[in-house]
Scaffold this active site. Structure first.
Site, PDB file in Angstrom:
ATOM      1  N   TRP A   1       2.954   0.792   6.256  1.00 21.14           N
ATOM      2  CA  TRP A   1       2.036   1.610   7.065  1.00 21.14           C
ATOM      3  C   TRP A   1       0.640   0.961   7.100  1.00 21.14           C
ATOM      4  O   TRP A   1      -0.062   1.022   8.099  1.00 21.14           O
ATOM      5  CB  TRP A   1       1.950   3.021   6.469  1.00 21.14           C
ATOM      6  CG  TRP A   1       0.939   3.909   7.152  1.00 21.14           C
ATOM      7  CD1 TRP A   1       1.144   4.702   8.233  1.00 21.14           C
ATOM      8  CD2 TRP A   1      -0.445   4.084   6.811  1.00 21.14           C
ATOM      9  NE1 TRP A   1      -0.007   5.360   8.586  1.00 21.14           N
ATOM     10  CE2 TRP A   1      -0.996   4.994   7.723  1.00 21.14           C
ATOM     11  CE3 TRP A   1      -1.270   3.553   5.809  1.00 21.14           C
ATOM     12  CZ2 TRP A   1      -2.338   5.400   7.676  1.00 21.14           C
ATOM     13  CZ3 TRP A   1      -2.599   3.945   5.757  1.00 21.14           C
ATOM     14  CH2 TRP A   1      -3.120   4.857   6.684  1.00 21.14           C
ATOM     15  N   HIS A   2       0.274   0.338   5.970  1.00 27.28           N
ATOM     16  CA  HIS A   2      -1.074  -0.234   5.885  1.00 27.28           C
ATOM     17  C   HIS A   2      -1.252  -1.450   6.794  1.00 27.28           C
ATOM     18  O   HIS A   2      -2.370  -1.751   7.197  1.00 27.28           O
ATOM     19  CB  HIS A   2      -1.405  -0.625   4.442  1.00 27.28           C
ATOM     20  CG  HIS A   2      -1.719   0.557   3.585  1.00 27.28           C
ATOM     21  ND1 HIS A   2      -0.747   1.295   2.969  1.00 27.28           N
ATOM     22  CD2 HIS A   2      -2.902   1.146   3.278  1.00 27.28           C
ATOM     23  CE1 HIS A   2      -1.316   2.289   2.298  1.00 27.28           C
ATOM     24  NE2 HIS A   2      -2.621   2.223   2.466  1.00 27.28           N
ATOM     25  N   GLY A   3      -0.199  -2.152   7.040  1.00 24.78           N
ATOM     26  CA  GLY A   3      -0.376  -3.316   7.888  1.00 24.78           C
ATOM     27  C   GLY A   3       0.911  -4.094   8.039  1.00 24.78           C
ATOM     28  O   GLY A   3       1.835  -3.984   7.232  1.00 24.78           O
TER      29      GLY A   3
ATOM     30  N   PHE B   1      -6.135  -0.570   9.428  1.00 24.66           N
ATOM     31  CA  PHE B   1      -4.810   0.031   9.277  1.00 24.66           C
ATOM     32  C   PHE B   1      -4.584   1.098  10.346  1.00 24.66           C
ATOM     33  O   PHE B   1      -3.615   1.773  10.374  1.00 24.66           O
ATOM     34  CB  PHE B   1      -4.646   0.636   7.881  1.00 24.66           C
ATOM     35  CG  PHE B   1      -5.012  -0.341   6.790  1.00 24.66           C
ATOM     36  CD1 PHE B   1      -4.643  -1.677   6.894  1.00 24.66           C
ATOM     37  CD2 PHE B   1      -5.743   0.069   5.697  1.00 24.66           C
ATOM     38  CE1 PHE B   1      -5.002  -2.584   5.911  1.00 24.66           C
ATOM     39  CE2 PHE B   1      -6.089  -0.826   4.702  1.00 24.66           C
ATOM     40  CZ  PHE B   1      -5.729  -2.153   4.810  1.00 24.66           C
TER      41      PHE B   1
END
Lengths: 469, 314
Positions: free
Chosen positions: A324-326, A469
């Site tokens: 999800w962060h990247g 993000f």
């Protein structure tokens, strides 16, 4: 528009004044908030407003369809429309290049050369945050936990409310929509706590995090030439940089929302004062970790389907949380490390029938978090593994200082930040409520001192870390 | 929001602004007092030292860290000063040169880097390094105002002039870094044995990222500051000006050097370009990294530079 910009310094009071001039009609206030939020977002790139508007339309419509549908099967069908559409958008804008690149690399590894499949795609700011927010809305309706909104302006405001639009906290519809769909009031408690939190947030971000970032960037930018001690100190600095950067952002968001009569959920609760990783995740980016728990971990079966499935669910949740962060394997590894240690903790607790660790747990938790942060900060897997190898080679020579002024400022501000955290933590009150204890004069003095500190120590970072993000 | 809340809110805001304004002036004037007595350190000491002796020296060097590390001014004159400062560019140096007394006979050496003149991102923000003298030195104040590089808030909160440097100033006030009276501004880089391996790695990995083309667009801000120096040279007939670019480890693009030399020629400014002086030597002991020479390299370069100056007619 950035919270730490002159534009926001003008934007916030202007919207605030007009907003409270419209106090007799919450619907007019909502229209103002919606327009202001779009201006706030459009300041960055107005073209991507269409994505937010599309996402808002979609879930507004689908939410009602889920509610109106008869039978679980029909409801599920509409829910899948929301899931596929929202995750599809996220997939295209955030993950397409990652998967295309990974596919090409895999093919190349087995001897098949494929043409470059990547596209020149700009990642729209905040897409991960508002996508999760709209997803939770549809899922909550499907689960019969909330009613679908019939107020289109109110719903659009829920999706795009400017304090939380680009980097959270990820607000639940069950918390925010009821506040949007009724009259808001401003009282002195909200003003005091809101202003206090905004100023603390600014101090955390502009003074502490950005000054730490100068050293971190200089070391991680040339990681191959630094020894163990330098890399270790830079990683510790990064652990605090990202904490003060993101919690500072959340503080300004929550504080700003209070000035408009909204109560957002808490996003950070002194995460480095945790004795276990499980506790860390109850204190770090709480709006995301609780989202992952409620909509992913529990949906996968949580801990109801036996020990092996529980571990699998934990690991899978954290891997997806990492992604999800990247769109990078480093984030997946970061999530994997957390998932692995969370599983190990769960096993240890059940095997030894304990609920937490003793005081050494603070050190253990910090070390695990620190190692994982290396993957979060390093540009790729190779550099992360080089840094870890160097740190554990115990080549603790002379510490690289770089710009002495910048280093000393960073150390001083970090110490101050930790002391402030300790004071609030030991008071037993949350930062969200801390400002209420001060009289108007005391609060003004604190804010004046923070202004002075910002004048003396501000550093000009381009962005908030979590914007990417 | 009722009127009671409005009153309280206005009270908090006005109090905050008043207290912060008062505190700001208190800190600003306090730091002024302290900083005026600081003569060591890059944050402000070196600038104070320079402003104190600038019109009593025969030989002055201006430039960035490469000037600071590469030119041993003692070889030129006993009465000299190297005003090279880390991270500064032509905006900073042009402003300082304009503070010099026009009639005084002096040799002024300005170190310039070719890349900076063709860097499209250069915005002259290095002039902010002089902000501690804002509202305190008329020439610097005027240059800062014209540059537009200061925040509008700086007109209200003066302590922003000490942003990032307050701790360094206080430290140098109580514990000076060196004996400034014996300091000539030149800071050669000693490469220790420990650092040699690291240096070799850096040099072996070095590559220039800049695209080398035949057409380089000169940065207009940098050019304007260069022209400001040119104007000053015309007002100061007793001063001799020389612009110098010191060696680089491996500059792979020469078209920008040629273009800069042409600009200097067109402006009628004396210019010596030593970028490729050691290019074919491949002697790592002359270097600290790809842009900074070691003490060994700097001493050799300084000797060569002085010989060139002596044999040239300006």
């Amino acid at each position: 528009m950035l919270f730490n910009s002159l534009e926001y310094l003008l934007f916030l009071p202007i919207v605030f004044i007009i907003y409270w001039l419209l106090k007799n009609s919450y619907k007019k206030q909502n229209i103002l908030l919606l327009i202001s939020s779009y201006v706030f977002y459009g300041w960055w790139d107005y073209r991507f407003l269409s994505l937010i508007i599309f996402s808002s339309f979609l879930d507004y419509f689908v939410g009602q369809k889920i509610e109106e549908a008869i039978g679980k099967k029909n409801k599920k069908r509409w829910l899948l429309v929301s899931l596929f559409s929202n995750l599809g958008l996220l997939g295209v804008f955030k993950y397409y290049n990652f998967f295309a690149d990974s596919f090409a690399s895999t093919m190349s590894a087995i001897g098949w050369e494929v043409n470059d499949l990547t596209l020149n795609i700009i990642l729209p700011v905040g897409i991960s945050f508002y996508t999760f927010q709209t997803l939770s809305y549809s899922i909550d309706i499907y689960r019969n936990q909330i009613k679908a909104s019939r107020d289109i302006v109110g719903f659009f405001t829920f999706v795009s409310l400017f304090p939380q639009l680009v980097a959270g906290p990820i607000e639940r519809a069950s918390n925010l929509i009821p506040q949007i769909e009724k009259k808001r009031n401003l009282n002195i408690t909200l003003i005091k706590t809101g202003l206090f939190q905004i100023f603390i947030g600014l101090f955390r971000k502009v003074a502490i995090a950005d000054n730490l970032g100068i050293y971190v960037d200089s070391v991680y930018g040339n990681y191959e030439i630094h020894n163990s001690s330098t890399l270790l100190v830079a990683t510790v600095f990064y652990a605090f940089q990202i904490y003060f950067d993101f919690s500072g952002y959340s503080d300004i968001a929550i504080g700003s929302a209070k000035l408009f009569g909204f109560n957002f959920n808490r996003n950070f609760n002194f995460p480095y004062f945790s004795r276990t990783l499980t506790e860390f995740w109850r204190r770090w980016h709480m709006s995301l970790s609780f989202w992952l728990r409620d909509y992913l971990y529990i949906s996968l079966g949580g801990n109801r389907k036996g020990i092996i499935i529980t571990y699998r669910n934990l690991l899978l949740t954290m891997l997806i949380g990492g992604l999800w962060h990247g769109s990078s394997w480093n984030f997946v590894i970061w999530g994997g490390i957390h998932g692995l240690f969370l599983s190990l903790e769960k096993y240890t607790f059940s095997a030894f029938k304990i609920k937490t660790f003793n005081a050494f747990g603070y050190i253990y938790t910090f070390i695990v978090v620190l190692i994982a942060w290396i993957f979060f900060r390093a540009p790729d897997f190779h550099s992360a593994s080089t840094i870890i190898t160097e740190i554990f080679s115990f080549n603790y020579g002379t510490l690289f200082i770089g710009n002495v002024n910048a280093f000393v400022n960073a150390l001083l501000l970090l110490s101050l930040g930790i002391l402030i955290d300790l004071k609030i933590f030991r008071s037993g009150t949350s930062l969200e409520d801390y400002g209420v204890r001060y009289s108007a004069i005391k609060l003004s003095m604190i804010m004046a001192v923070i202004i002075l500190m910002l004048c003396l120590f501000y550093s000009t970072a381009e962005n908030f870390i979590y914007f990417q993000f | 929001m009722n009127s009671e809340i409005t009153k309280k809110l206005i009270k908090i805001i006005i109090l905050t602004l008043l207290i912060s304004y008062g505190l700001d002036k208190l800190v600003f004037f306090g730091l002024n007092k302290i900083s005026d007595n600081v003569k060591t350190g890059q944050a402000i000491g070196k600038l104070n030292h320079f402003l104190e002796l600038k019109d009593n020296t025969d030989f002055l060097v201006f430039g960035n860290s490469r000037a600071n590390r590469h030119i041993n001014v003692d070889l030129f004159s006993d009465n000299s000063y190297n005003m090279g400062i880390d991270g500064v560019g032509i905006a900073y140096n042009s402003t300082l040169i304009n503070t010099l007394q026009e009639n005084k006979e002096q040799f002024i050496l300005v170190h310039i880097d070719t890349k900076n003149f063709f860097d499209t991102t250069y915005d002259g923000s290095d002039i902010r390094g002089l902000k501690t003298k804002y509202k305190r030195n008329p020439i610097i104040t005027s240059a800062l105002d014209e540059s537009g590089q200061l925040s509008k808030l700086q007109q209200i909160y003066y302590s922003m002039n000490y942003n990032g440097s307050a701790i360094g100033i206080i430290k140098n006030y109580f514990k000076p870094s060196y004996n400034y009276k014996a300091y000539n501004g030149y800071d050669p880089i000693l490469v220790s044995e420990d650092q040699e391996d690291m240096r070799d790695i850096v040099l072996s990995n070095f590559s220039t990222d800049n695209e080398c083309t035949d057409s380089h667009d000169v940065n207009s801000i940098a050019l304007n500051y260069l022209k400001a120096i040119k104007s000053f040279t015309e007002k100061s007939p007793n001063k001799t000006f020389l612009f110098v670019t010191s060696p680089m480890y491996n500059d792979t693009c020469s078209t920008d050097n040629t273009k800069l030399a042409k600009i200097m020629l067109d402006l009628g400014l004396n210019y010596m370009d030593f970028t490729n002086l050691y290019k074919d030597k491949k002697d790592n002991s002359l270097w600290k990294d790809a842009t900074h020479m070691s003490q060994k390299g700097s001493e050799a370069f300084s000797k060569l530079l002085i010989n060139n100056i002596k044999t040239s007619k300006f």
